[in-house]
Design a protein around this motif. Structure first.
Motif, PDB file in Angstrom:
ATOM      1  N   ILE A 161       3.353  14.271   0.073  1.00  0.00           N
ATOM      2  CA  ILE A 161       4.455  13.289   0.839  1.00  0.00           C
ATOM      3  C   ILE A 161       3.637  12.475   1.901  1.00  0.00           C
ATOM      4  O   ILE A 161       3.731  11.309   1.957  1.00  0.00           O
ATOM      5  N   CYS A 162       2.903  13.100   2.907  1.00  0.00           N
ATOM      6  CA  CYS A 162       2.142  12.454   3.905  1.00  0.00           C
ATOM      7  C   CYS A 162       1.103  11.520   3.328  1.00  0.00           C
ATOM      8  O   CYS A 162       0.712  10.469   3.783  1.00  0.00           O
ATOM      9  N   LEU A 163       0.212  11.998   2.233  1.00  0.00           N
ATOM     10  CA  LEU A 163      -0.667  11.419   1.608  1.00  0.00           C
ATOM     11  C   LEU A 163      -0.277   9.809   1.152  1.00  0.00           C
ATOM     12  O   LEU A 163      -0.917   8.766   1.408  1.00  0.00           O
ATOM     13  N   GLU A 164       0.695  10.059   0.336  1.00  0.00           N
ATOM     14  CA  GLU A 164       1.622   8.738  -0.224  1.00  0.00           C
ATOM     15  C   GLU A 164       1.962   7.682   0.840  1.00  0.00           C
ATOM     16  O   GLU A 164       1.695   6.636   0.860  1.00  0.00           O
ATOM     17  N   LYS A 165       2.630   8.393   2.195  1.00  0.00           N
ATOM     18  CA  LYS A 165       3.286   7.703   3.226  1.00  0.00           C
ATOM     19  C   LYS A 165       2.030   6.880   3.831  1.00  0.00           C
ATOM     20  O   LYS A 165       2.274   5.801   4.425  1.00  0.00           O
ATOM     21  N   LEU A 197      -4.496  22.787  -4.250  1.00  0.00           N
ATOM     22  CA  LEU A 197      -4.279  21.838  -3.365  1.00  0.00           C
ATOM     23  C   LEU A 197      -5.284  20.603  -3.619  1.00  0.00           C
ATOM     24  O   LEU A 197      -4.814  19.419  -3.578  1.00  0.00           O
ATOM     25  N   LEU A 198      -6.544  20.876  -3.834  1.00  0.00           N
ATOM     26  CA  LEU A 198      -7.608  19.902  -4.086  1.00  0.00           C
ATOM     27  C   LEU A 198      -7.260  18.967  -5.242  1.00  0.00           C
ATOM     28  O   LEU A 198      -7.239  17.971  -5.605  1.00  0.00           O
ATOM     29  N   SER A 199      -7.068  20.017  -6.432  1.00  0.00           N
ATOM     30  CA  SER A 199      -6.356  19.181  -7.851  1.00  0.00           C
ATOM     31  C   SER A 199      -5.271  18.231  -7.733  1.00  0.00           C
ATOM     32  O   SER A 199      -5.196  17.088  -7.927  1.00  0.00           O
ATOM     33  N   LYS A 204      -3.119  12.524  -6.913  1.00  0.00           N
ATOM     34  CA  LYS A 204      -2.287  11.543  -6.140  1.00  0.00           C
ATOM     35  C   LYS A 204      -3.213  10.605  -5.605  1.00  0.00           C
ATOM     36  O   LYS A 204      -2.894   9.285  -5.704  1.00  0.00           O
ATOM     37  N   GLN A 205      -4.556  10.764  -5.245  1.00  0.00           N
ATOM     38  CA  GLN A 205      -5.424   9.980  -4.727  1.00  0.00           C
ATOM     39  C   GLN A 205      -5.780   8.838  -5.601  1.00  0.00           C
ATOM     40  O   GLN A 205      -5.833   7.529  -5.530  1.00  0.00           O
ATOM     41  N   ASP A 206      -6.063   9.533  -6.995  1.00  0.00           N
ATOM     42  CA  ASP A 206      -6.501   8.516  -8.188  1.00  0.00           C
ATOM     43  C   ASP A 206      -5.396   7.379  -8.260  1.00  0.00           C
ATOM     44  O   ASP A 206      -5.542   6.212  -8.529  1.00  0.00           O
ATOM     45  N   LEU A 208      -2.704   6.562  -6.531  1.00  0.00           N
ATOM     46  CA  LEU A 208      -2.572   5.607  -5.270  1.00  0.00           C
ATOM     47  C   LEU A 208      -3.677   4.524  -5.380  1.00  0.00           C
ATOM     48  O   LEU A 208      -3.340   3.473  -4.986  1.00  0.00           O
ATOM     49  N   ALA A 209      -4.863   5.082  -5.857  1.00  0.00           N
ATOM     50  CA  ALA A 209      -6.085   4.098  -5.718  1.00  0.00           C
ATOM     51  C   ALA A 209      -5.766   2.995  -6.834  1.00  0.00           C
ATOM     52  O   ALA A 209      -5.865   1.691  -6.206  1.00  0.00           O
ATOM     53  N   GLN A 210      -4.909   3.329  -7.829  1.00  0.00           N
ATOM     54  CA  GLN A 210      -4.799   2.305  -8.800  1.00  0.00           C
ATOM     55  C   GLN A 210      -3.887   1.404  -8.379  1.00  0.00           C
ATOM     56  O   GLN A 210      -3.679   0.206  -8.549  1.00  0.00           O
ATOM     57  N   GLN A 211      -2.518   2.014  -7.770  1.00  0.00           N
ATOM     58  CA  GLN A 211      -1.583   1.340  -7.153  1.00  0.00           C
ATOM     59  C   GLN A 211      -1.819   0.203  -6.417  1.00  0.00           C
ATOM     60  O   GLN A 211      -1.344  -1.113  -6.179  1.00  0.00           O
ATOM     61  N   PHE A 212      -2.944   0.592  -5.136  1.00  0.00           N
ATOM     62  CA  PHE A 212      -3.212  -0.573  -4.215  1.00  0.00           C
ATOM     63  C   PHE A 212      -4.342  -1.114  -4.298  1.00  0.00           C
ATOM     64  O   PHE A 212      -4.932  -2.100  -3.555  1.00  0.00           O
ATOM     65  N   GLY A 213      -5.211  -0.597  -5.433  1.00  0.00           N
ATOM     66  CA  GLY A 213      -6.213  -1.539  -5.838  1.00  0.00           C
ATOM     67  C   GLY A 213      -7.492  -1.025  -4.777  1.00  0.00           C
ATOM     68  O   GLY A 213      -8.490  -1.988  -4.793  1.00  0.00           O
ATOM     69  N   ARG A 214      -7.413  -0.183  -3.945  1.00  0.00           N
ATOM     70  CA  ARG A 214      -8.393   0.316  -3.213  1.00  0.00           C
ATOM     71  C   ARG A 214      -8.468   1.898  -3.017  1.00  0.00           C
ATOM     72  O   ARG A 214      -7.183   2.430  -3.045  1.00  0.00           O
ATOM     73  N   ARG A 215      -9.635   2.424  -3.102  1.00  0.00           N
ATOM     74  CA  ARG A 215      -9.715   4.049  -2.946  1.00  0.00           C
ATOM     75  C   ARG A 215      -9.993   4.300  -1.400  1.00  0.00           C
ATOM     76  O   ARG A 215     -10.735   4.237  -0.894  1.00  0.00           O
TER      77      ARG A 215
END
Length: 342
Positions: A161-165, A197-199, A204-206, A208-215
């Motif tokens: 939740i926090c990561l996404e926000k 947790l890491l998986s 989620k990070q992958d 979000l990186a696609q969604q926002f165009g930056r990692r």
């Protein structure tokens, strides 16, 4: 900066007050002056000693550790002091009051601090509102945790939740699984719980990186209370899951060297000078085991140019301060940044 001359006097006055009251008063004052004509009282020249890590350009090697500005209310004030990066939080999905007071204790004879705050914060949405209001364009880390009443088996949900926000607002994100003040949190540093947790975070990070165009890099903050065997196991898991970096370390349960001091028997995490040796040893062992797989940020007991240099010699690429800053004042920032630049 005028404040550096008067800081020892100001500190002595502030140290007469309850520790948490002083903490709150100082943050309130910084919040008020950061966008006023009085900002000059805290402004210092930024030391230029750039280093690029995680694909981010850091203007110098010294940052503010998480925990001091939990809600991101004083970002512009700390930026004015010349930090190369600022880490805010730890923030949780929902606001929470933290542990009962008193929960912050100074050990001035040892330049140490014990806290058992327990992730007291106004929640992730308030942090984001504060970040949006700040004028800071430098490197901002956002440190995320879980709510105290979220069972440890469901902790992953809180982190996601926090990561996404915070993702659109952070230069990097730190996953705090090492605070000693949230029940069972440190279980997440081991075995299957850590792998899951890491998986989940990586997936989620992958996306979000696609969604926002930056990692946005995700770092993990670890405890200093780890054996060599545990550090080796952690290092293997971190390398296997291709984490972006590690922050070593959080506060310690240990009271080695301070047992005789007032407040030493208070529960909570000990920070400042007493944690330096232990924290630096964990850092050095971790760096050896990961063998250059990713960068490590060193934090724990830095209160001089010499101690900052020792962290770098132990393998840290950047360093952060908190307790040393409380004891030494803002003048410590350019001192360390210049010392590391040499």
């Amino acid at each position: 900066m005028m404040l550096n001359v008067t800081y020892p006097l100001i500190r002595n006055l502030l140290f007469c007050l309850d520790a948490e009251k002083t903490h709150d008063l100082t943050l309130s004052w910084l919040n008020k002056i950061q966008h006023s004509a009085f900002k000059g009282l805290i402004t210092q020249k930024l030391v230029e000693d750039p280093v690029t890590l995680f694909g981010i350009r850091f203007p110098n090697k010294l940052g503010l550790a998480a925990g001091l500005d939990k809600n991101g209310a004083c970002i512009d004030a700390f930026a004015a002091m010349g930090f190369g990066h600022i880490e805010v939080g730890t923030v949780t999905p929902r606001p929470q009051p933290g542990n009962p007071k008193p929960r912050l204790f100074r050990l001035p004879q040892a330049n140490g601090i014990i806290n058992r705050f327990g992730f007291n914060n106004l929640g992730v949405d308030q942090l984001i509102a504060n970040v949006k209001q700040s004028q800071y364009t430098g490197v901002l880390g956002i440190n995320i945790g879980k709510n105290f009443d979220t069972p440890v088996e469901k902790a992953v949900d809180d982190y996601l939740i926090c990561l996404e926000k915070v993702y659109p607002y952070a230069s990097y994100i730190t996953v705090n699984i090492s605070s000693p003040n949230t029940a069972n949190l440190r279980q997440l540093q081991f075995g299957e719980a850590l792998s899951q947790l890491l998986s989940a975070i990586r997936t989620k990070q992958d996306s979000l990186a696609q969604q926002f165009g930056r990692r946005i890099p995700v770092l993990i903050k670890i405890a200093p209370d780890l054996s060599k065997v545990e550090i080796e196991s952690l290092a293997k898991t971190f390398v296997d899951h291709q984490v972006d970096g590690i922050i070593a370390t959080n506060t310690t349960f240990s009271r080695a060297g301070v047992e005789h001091l007032k407040y030493a028997d208070e529960q909570g995490g000990l920070s400042g000078r007493p944690v330096f040796e232990q924290s630096t040893q964990v850092l050095a062992q971790l760096v050896k085991f990961i063998d250059g797989a990713f960068p490590v940020i060193g934090v724990g007991g830095i209160d001089s140019v010499a101690t900052a240099q020792q962290k770098i010699q132990a393998g840290a690429s950047l360093v952060q301060i908190y307790s040393g800053f409380i004891y030494q004042g803002p003048g410590l920032i350019p001192q360390i940044a210049k010392g590391l630049a040499k």
